[in-house]
Design a protein around this motif. Sequence first.
Motif, PDB file in Angstrom:
ATOM      1  N   ARG A  38      58.846  67.476  47.100  1.00  0.00           N
ATOM      2  CA  ARG A  38      58.984  67.023  48.643  1.00  0.00           C
ATOM      3  C   ARG A  38      60.298  66.957  48.820  1.00  0.00           C
ATOM      4  NH1 ARG A  38      56.288  60.964  50.398  1.00  0.00           N
ATOM      5  NH2 ARG A  38      56.968  61.458  52.514  1.00  0.00           N
ATOM      6  N   GLU A  72      47.160  61.884  48.468  1.00  0.00           N
ATOM      7  CA  GLU A  72      47.022  60.694  48.868  1.00  0.00           C
ATOM      8  C   GLU A  72      48.034  60.145  49.846  1.00  0.00           C
ATOM      9  OE1 GLU A  72      45.632  59.025  44.193  1.00  0.00           O
ATOM     10  OE2 GLU A  72      47.415  58.492  45.182  1.00  0.00           O
ATOM     11  N   GLU A  73      49.194  61.042  50.037  1.00  0.00           N
ATOM     12  CA  GLU A  73      50.079  60.786  50.989  1.00  0.00           C
ATOM     13  C   GLU A  73      50.259  61.788  51.994  1.00  0.00           C
ATOM     14  OE1 GLU A  73      51.821  58.015  51.091  1.00  0.00           O
ATOM     15  OE2 GLU A  73      50.902  57.115  49.370  1.00  0.00           O
ATOM     16  N   TRP A 118      56.119  68.043  54.886  1.00  0.00           N
ATOM     17  CA  TRP A 118      57.014  67.687  54.140  1.00  0.00           C
ATOM     18  C   TRP A 118      58.210  68.455  55.024  1.00  0.00           C
ATOM     19  CZ3 TRP A 118      55.189  68.323  48.688  1.00  0.00           C
ATOM     20  CH2 TRP A 118      54.486  67.431  48.497  1.00  0.00           C
ATOM     21  N   LYS A 136      45.777  64.481  53.980  1.00  0.00           N
ATOM     22  CA  LYS A 136      45.018  63.418  53.012  1.00  0.00           C
ATOM     23  C   LYS A 136      43.861  62.751  53.785  1.00  0.00           C
ATOM     24  CE  LYS A 136      47.917  59.327  55.313  1.00  0.00           C
ATOM     25  NZ  LYS A 136      46.781  58.652  55.634  1.00  0.00           N
ATOM     26  N   CYS A 180      59.622  51.275  55.310  1.00  0.00           N
ATOM     27  CA  CYS A 180      59.572  52.560  55.420  1.00  0.00           C
ATOM     28  C   CYS A 180      60.866  53.122  54.757  1.00  0.00           C
ATOM     29  CB  CYS A 180      59.525  52.895  56.888  1.00  0.00           C
ATOM     30  SG  CYS A 180      58.069  52.039  57.462  1.00  0.00           S
ATOM     31  N   ALA A 197      60.604  56.303  52.250  1.00  0.00           N
ATOM     32  CA  ALA A 197      60.072  57.700  52.553  1.00  0.00           C
ATOM     33  C   ALA A 197      61.462  58.427  53.073  1.00  0.00           C
ATOM     34  CB  ALA A 197      58.997  57.691  53.824  1.00  0.00           C
TER      35      ALA A 197
END
Length: 565
Positions: free
Chosen positions: A54, A136-137, A141, A169, A188, A191
């Motif tokens: 990612r 799941e996420e 990217w 997802k 946040c 991320a």
Amino acid sequence: MEPLPPLDLRELLTFDPHGGLIHFAGQRVLLWDPVAMGLLRKELIETLGVTAARGLLTRLGFAHGWRTAETMKNAIPWTDEAHWRRSGGRLHTLQGQVVLEPVERREEDGPAPFAEALWRDSYEAEQHLLHLGTAEEPVCWSLTGFASGYLSYCNGKPIYCIETRCVGKGDPVCQIMGKPEEAWRPECREALRFYETQCMEGALAQVTHALKEAERELRARRQTLARVSGVKEDPAGMVARTEAMKRVLDLSRRAARVDSTVLITGESGVGKERIARLIHEESGRAHKAFIAVNCAAVTESLLESELFGHVRGAFTGATHDRPGLFEAAHGGTLLLDEVGEVPPAMQARLLRVLQEREVRRVGENVSRKVDVRLVAATNRQLPAEVAAGRFRQDLYYRLRVIELKVPPLRERRDDVLPLARLLLAEATERLGRRVMGLSPEAAEQLLRYEWPGNVRELGNAIERAVALCEGSRVEKDDLPEEVRAAPPSLLPGEQPRTLEAMEREYVLAVLARNGGNRARTAEQLDIGIATLYRKLKQYGEPPEPPPPGAGGLSSGSGRSAAPRR
């Protein structure tokens, strides 16, 4: 807001129809197949892990967005620089990466963020689903990186975009939000680390660190296992003192050396999935995926799509191509848990996959080769299901090339306390409690209980005891009621007891299990109720007058009036 002037791809893209260099806004560009990018993503994830992959793709997208903004600033004579700053989404669409739509906001939604957009037909979400399945996420990217790079260059300060919804997802649409770095909430910020340079430059360092951490955790787990149970260390974290369980583990490791299909049978909660994972981890496929699906938890209408995948338009709601679990487990191991619940129509398709080693997605006529080690598990008696016509005989024999029968916990008495101590150590760490062990009374009670729910029930009982324990060790009263009420075994333990002591303990245990109901207790013990009262008086139990007419006779049983004992 003033509308943007139109950007025409025919004005920005130049190329020789006979081949050669291709330019976009005066800069050389390349044409890439999105499937090739999807395969690259898959290889990055499988080689470096999700975190490093990612980081690489996010930074790649950021550099692409930065370069595009830099190029576009001088490629077009902008009458207003604000138009240039706001054209990133349109350029994203012109490059074929995603289709951008504005977000319609209402007054109750509050003030608009710095940047916001809906994304449809994201190539990145499409490729992730194709090669890796649902995540799941969020998975776009490089696209969020592009948006961040473009906005950061145009505004002269870091602007970071994060996906709040993503098709990859399972959401119906992708949606991004962009804000200056300082405007993002602390929760946040995690991320945002994927935009840092070290996410790209330190990818291998991260992998090395992750491997070291995994080795450290494995060593710690082995040490914990050795300390709390005193049994030989097992890489899978399994406890086996009984010969029956040792044989299951030995057969599992021998089965792992070959690719034959394995059928694991046993009652619910005995640890069939743990055995399946052991087979995978001891096999040559350990570096690939281990995927488990509970066939009983998926409806018949969805099971086919879940296992084999589907193509866009195959049924209502199929908005994109989706690979099934057989494709997702390619090169690895697929566990079909509760395989006895598979409907008859699906059994035929499953048999064909096992025989042909290929799958066909729902709505597609093309077969795809798959290389999957199949392990099946069930708590049903499949021979009886075959005899009743509910399970195909040919599928049954195809699944049980190697059969492993996991014994229930009641047949593994020597494993109960080592398992309990291991589960206790794990529960104390998970719950943050300082519970050091089991009292002798609690340990004895664990041995008395039959454990119909097997290891799963034992784990739940230990976690409850750890959560409720007030001292430094688990006492008998901390255990669930049904465990506390378990009568003693009639077999002598390490310290032989007198018959009188065994009788006293057994009678009191049956009385406790019946909630103090003496008539029911006398009936279950097959003695007269007056006899029971006499014994309880001998044991020092609080006196309680027998019901009228007891007189040494069995109460209300209609049997002979002669005393039983």
